[in-house]
Scaffold this motif. Sequence first.
Motif, PDB file in Angstrom:
ATOM      1  N   LEU A 292       0.833  -1.217   0.000  1.00  0.00           N
ATOM      2  CA  LEU A 292       0.000   0.000   0.000  1.00  0.00           C
ATOM      3  C   LEU A 292       0.861   1.257   0.000  1.00  0.00           C
ATOM      4  CD1 LEU A 292      -2.752  -1.078   2.554  1.00  0.00           C
ATOM      5  CD2 LEU A 292      -3.009  -0.818   0.079  1.00  0.00           C
ATOM      6  N   LYS A 293       1.987   1.217   0.709  1.00  0.00           N
ATOM      7  CA  LYS A 293       2.867   2.372   0.751  1.00  0.00           C
ATOM      8  C   LYS A 293       3.453   2.657  -0.631  1.00  0.00           C
ATOM      9  CE  LYS A 293       6.692   4.345   3.396  1.00  0.00           C
ATOM     10  NZ  LYS A 293       7.461   4.805   2.228  1.00  0.00           N
ATOM     11  N   ALA A 294       3.881   1.583  -1.326  1.00  0.00           N
ATOM     12  CA  ALA A 294       4.420   1.775  -2.681  1.00  0.00           C
ATOM     13  C   ALA A 294       3.348   2.322  -3.620  1.00  0.00           C
ATOM     14  CB  ALA A 294       4.961   0.440  -3.202  1.00  0.00           C
ATOM     15  N   GLN A 295       2.100   1.797  -3.479  1.00  0.00           N
ATOM     16  CA  GLN A 295       1.008   2.297  -4.316  1.00  0.00           C
ATOM     17  C   GLN A 295       0.720   3.767  -4.030  1.00  0.00           C
ATOM     18  OE1 GLN A 295      -2.543   0.002  -3.912  1.00  0.00           O
ATOM     19  NE2 GLN A 295      -3.711   1.232  -5.402  1.00  0.00           N
ATOM     20  N   ASN A 296       0.715   4.141  -2.743  1.00  0.00           N
ATOM     21  CA  ASN A 296       0.493   5.543  -2.386  1.00  0.00           C
ATOM     22  C   ASN A 296       1.612   6.440  -2.916  1.00  0.00           C
ATOM     23  OD1 ASN A 296      -1.893   5.030  -1.026  1.00  0.00           O
ATOM     24  ND2 ASN A 296      -0.853   4.664   0.933  1.00  0.00           N
ATOM     25  N   ASP A 297       2.853   5.943  -2.861  1.00  0.00           N
ATOM     26  CA  ASP A 297       3.972   6.737  -3.380  1.00  0.00           C
ATOM     27  C   ASP A 297       3.829   6.962  -4.888  1.00  0.00           C
ATOM     28  OD1 ASP A 297       5.027   6.884  -0.853  1.00  0.00           O
ATOM     29  OD2 ASP A 297       6.368   5.152  -1.124  1.00  0.00           O
ATOM     30  N   ARG A 298       3.416   5.896  -5.608  1.00  0.00           N
ATOM     31  CA  ARG A 298       3.221   6.053  -7.055  1.00  0.00           C
ATOM     32  C   ARG A 298       2.107   7.043  -7.356  1.00  0.00           C
ATOM     33  NH1 ARG A 298       3.879   0.389  -6.906  1.00  0.00           N
ATOM     34  NH2 ARG A 298       1.605   0.099  -7.064  1.00  0.00           N
ATOM     35  N   GLU A 299       1.006   6.926  -6.617  1.00  0.00           N
ATOM     36  CA  GLU A 299      -0.098   7.863  -6.841  1.00  0.00           C
ATOM     37  C   GLU A 299       0.298   9.288  -6.471  1.00  0.00           C
ATOM     38  OE1 GLU A 299      -3.401   6.403  -4.690  1.00  0.00           O
ATOM     39  OE2 GLU A 299      -3.810   4.733  -6.084  1.00  0.00           O
ATOM     40  N   THR A 300       1.121   9.432  -5.425  1.00  0.00           N
ATOM     41  CA  THR A 300       1.594  10.768  -5.051  1.00  0.00           C
ATOM     42  C   THR A 300       2.461  11.367  -6.147  1.00  0.00           C
ATOM     43  OG1 THR A 300       1.544  10.127  -2.727  1.00  0.00           O
ATOM     44  CG2 THR A 300       2.825  12.079  -3.296  1.00  0.00           C
ATOM     45  N   GLN A 301       3.367  10.547  -6.690  1.00  0.00           N
ATOM     46  CA  GLN A 301       4.192  11.040  -7.793  1.00  0.00           C
ATOM     47  C   GLN A 301       3.344  11.402  -9.005  1.00  0.00           C
ATOM     48  OE1 GLN A 301       7.108   8.016  -8.548  1.00  0.00           O
ATOM     49  NE2 GLN A 301       8.236   8.368  -6.625  1.00  0.00           N
ATOM     50  N   SER A 302       2.362  10.557  -9.294  1.00  0.00           N
ATOM     51  CA  SER A 302       1.470  10.854 -10.422  1.00  0.00           C
ATOM     52  C   SER A 302       0.714  12.161 -10.185  1.00  0.00           C
ATOM     53  CB  SER A 302       0.495   9.702 -10.630  1.00  0.00           C
ATOM     54  OG  SER A 302      -0.415   9.995 -11.661  1.00  0.00           O
ATOM     55  N   MET A 303       0.246  12.361  -8.955  1.00  0.00           N
ATOM     56  CA  MET A 303      -0.447  13.606  -8.633  1.00  0.00           C
ATOM     57  C   MET A 303       0.484  14.805  -8.752  1.00  0.00           C
ATOM     58  SD  MET A 303      -2.804  12.453  -5.401  1.00  0.00           S
ATOM     59  CE  MET A 303      -3.358  14.116  -5.105  1.00  0.00           C
ATOM     60  N   ASP A 304       1.729  14.635  -8.330  1.00  0.00           N
ATOM     61  CA  ASP A 304       2.693  15.728  -8.461  1.00  0.00           C
ATOM     62  C   ASP A 304       2.922  16.074  -9.927  1.00  0.00           C
ATOM     63  OD1 ASP A 304       2.944  15.861  -5.736  1.00  0.00           O
ATOM     64  OD2 ASP A 304       4.712  14.545  -5.651  1.00  0.00           O
ATOM     65  N   VAL A 305       3.042  15.029 -10.768  1.00  0.00           N
ATOM     66  CA  VAL A 305       3.237  15.268 -12.203  1.00  0.00           C
ATOM     67  C   VAL A 305       2.017  15.982 -12.787  1.00  0.00           C
ATOM     68  CG1 VAL A 305       3.482  14.146 -14.443  1.00  0.00           C
ATOM     69  CG2 VAL A 305       4.822  13.351 -12.494  1.00  0.00           C
ATOM     70  N   ILE A 306       0.827  15.523 -12.408  1.00  0.00           N
ATOM     71  CA  ILE A 306      -0.403  16.157 -12.910  1.00  0.00           C
ATOM     72  C   ILE A 306      -0.483  17.605 -12.444  1.00  0.00           C
ATOM     73  CG2 ILE A 306      -2.916  16.110 -12.774  1.00  0.00           C
ATOM     74  CD1 ILE A 306      -2.679  13.036 -12.585  1.00  0.00           C
ATOM     75  N   PHE A 307      -0.122  17.845 -11.176  1.00  0.00           N
ATOM     76  CA  PHE A 307      -0.163  19.207 -10.652  1.00  0.00           C
ATOM     77  C   PHE A 307       0.831  20.107 -11.391  1.00  0.00           C
ATOM     78  CE2 PHE A 307       1.235  22.414  -7.533  1.00  0.00           C
ATOM     79  CZ  PHE A 307       0.022  23.031  -7.297  1.00  0.00           C
ATOM     80  N   THR A 308       2.025  19.569 -11.670  1.00  0.00           N
ATOM     81  CA  THR A 308       3.018  20.351 -12.408  1.00  0.00           C
ATOM     82  C   THR A 308       2.532  20.658 -13.818  1.00  0.00           C
ATOM     83  OG1 THR A 308       4.749  19.246 -11.132  1.00  0.00           O
ATOM     84  CG2 THR A 308       5.427  20.419 -13.120  1.00  0.00           C
ATOM     85  N   GLU A 309       1.947  19.654 -14.470  1.00  0.00           N
ATOM     86  CA  GLU A 309       1.410  19.887 -15.816  1.00  0.00           C
ATOM     87  C   GLU A 309       0.275  20.904 -15.782  1.00  0.00           C
ATOM     88  OE1 GLU A 309       0.215  16.130 -17.274  1.00  0.00           O
ATOM     89  OE2 GLU A 309       2.264  15.418 -17.665  1.00  0.00           O
TER      90      GLU A 309
END
Length: 372
Positions: free
Chosen positions: A176-193
């Motif tokens: 779950l921690k790895a999944q949350n980290d991936r989703e956090t990175q994805s959210m960061d990328v989306i926020f940057t875009e």
Amino acid sequence: MASNHKSSAARPVSRGGVGLTGRPPSGIRPLSGNIRVATAMPPGTARPGSRGGPIGTGGVLSSQIKVADRPVTQQGLTGMKTGMKGPQRQILDKSYYLGLLRSKISELTTEVNKLQKEIEMYNQENSVYLSYEKRAETLAVEIKEFQGQLADYNMLVDKLNTNTEMEEVMNDYNMLKAQNDRETQSMDVIFTERQAKEKQMRSIEEEIEQEKQAADDIIKNMSLENQVKYLEMKATNEKLLQELDTLQQQLDSQNMKKESMEAEIAHSQVKQEAVLLHEKLYELESHRDQMIAEDKSIGSPMEEREKLLKQVKDDNQEIASMERQLTDIKEKINQFNEEIRQLDMDLEEHQDSTNYGWKIIEKNTESFKKQV
């Protein structure tokens, strides 16, 4: 005394509801004509005052009554019946209108105060509602957090009840921690875009505003005639855009209608055959119209002969013109070939003279070396 009392009770009433012996309204304009006034005196007795003038009975009677308004009966004069009941104000003077205006102002003031109180009450309720709404949002966030904690505790209780090993719990935690980290990175990328897109949109909006400002400056610098022409063209453009939108909507509706009809036809064999027959009929009608047009275009034999002769003459003239152009082109080609041949000969002679000069230079150089 009794007779007098009886006579006074039988006195007629004037049009304003006041007895003739009482004081009449002072605001009524005197009327011209003969008058007859009924009193408590028996008929035949003398009456004070003249026949055509005002009569003073305990006051100044300034109103006069027309004979037509006071019909005569066998018992003497009688009063006209009126629609008013009870005493009414006869003089609508300044004080009357001032009182009426004051009463209306008082009513309006009362209504305004009432509305003001209602507005204050609504404002208080609105402020309370806003505070409750903010509090409800805060509580909703807290409830969401508590629900997440509750879900975690329930999962932990389930793991304890099922005697799950600690290693398996840690594996789930790591997953779950790895999944949350991936989703956090994805959210960061989306926020940057998103930030980049917003920045790009702002720059584009600024460019659009600059272009609009430049266009406005150009329009202001135009002459009056060009400005009028520009406004007319702009209005025409807007009108055409509206018509385009309307036509586009109609086209969309027709396309939807077409798709629905095609769907209906696809599910019906009879309709498909009918469509094929309509298409064949349309082709036959088109062929018929074409043949009729060709038949109408064909004239008499003499006209066709003259037409063919004219066409042959025009073709011959065109052929002769093309032959002349071809001859001119051939002559130019021959001329260019001759010039090219002459240039080649000159180039060869130049190369021969150049080679001879180099040979002389080499010979002189060798002789000089020998002397040295």
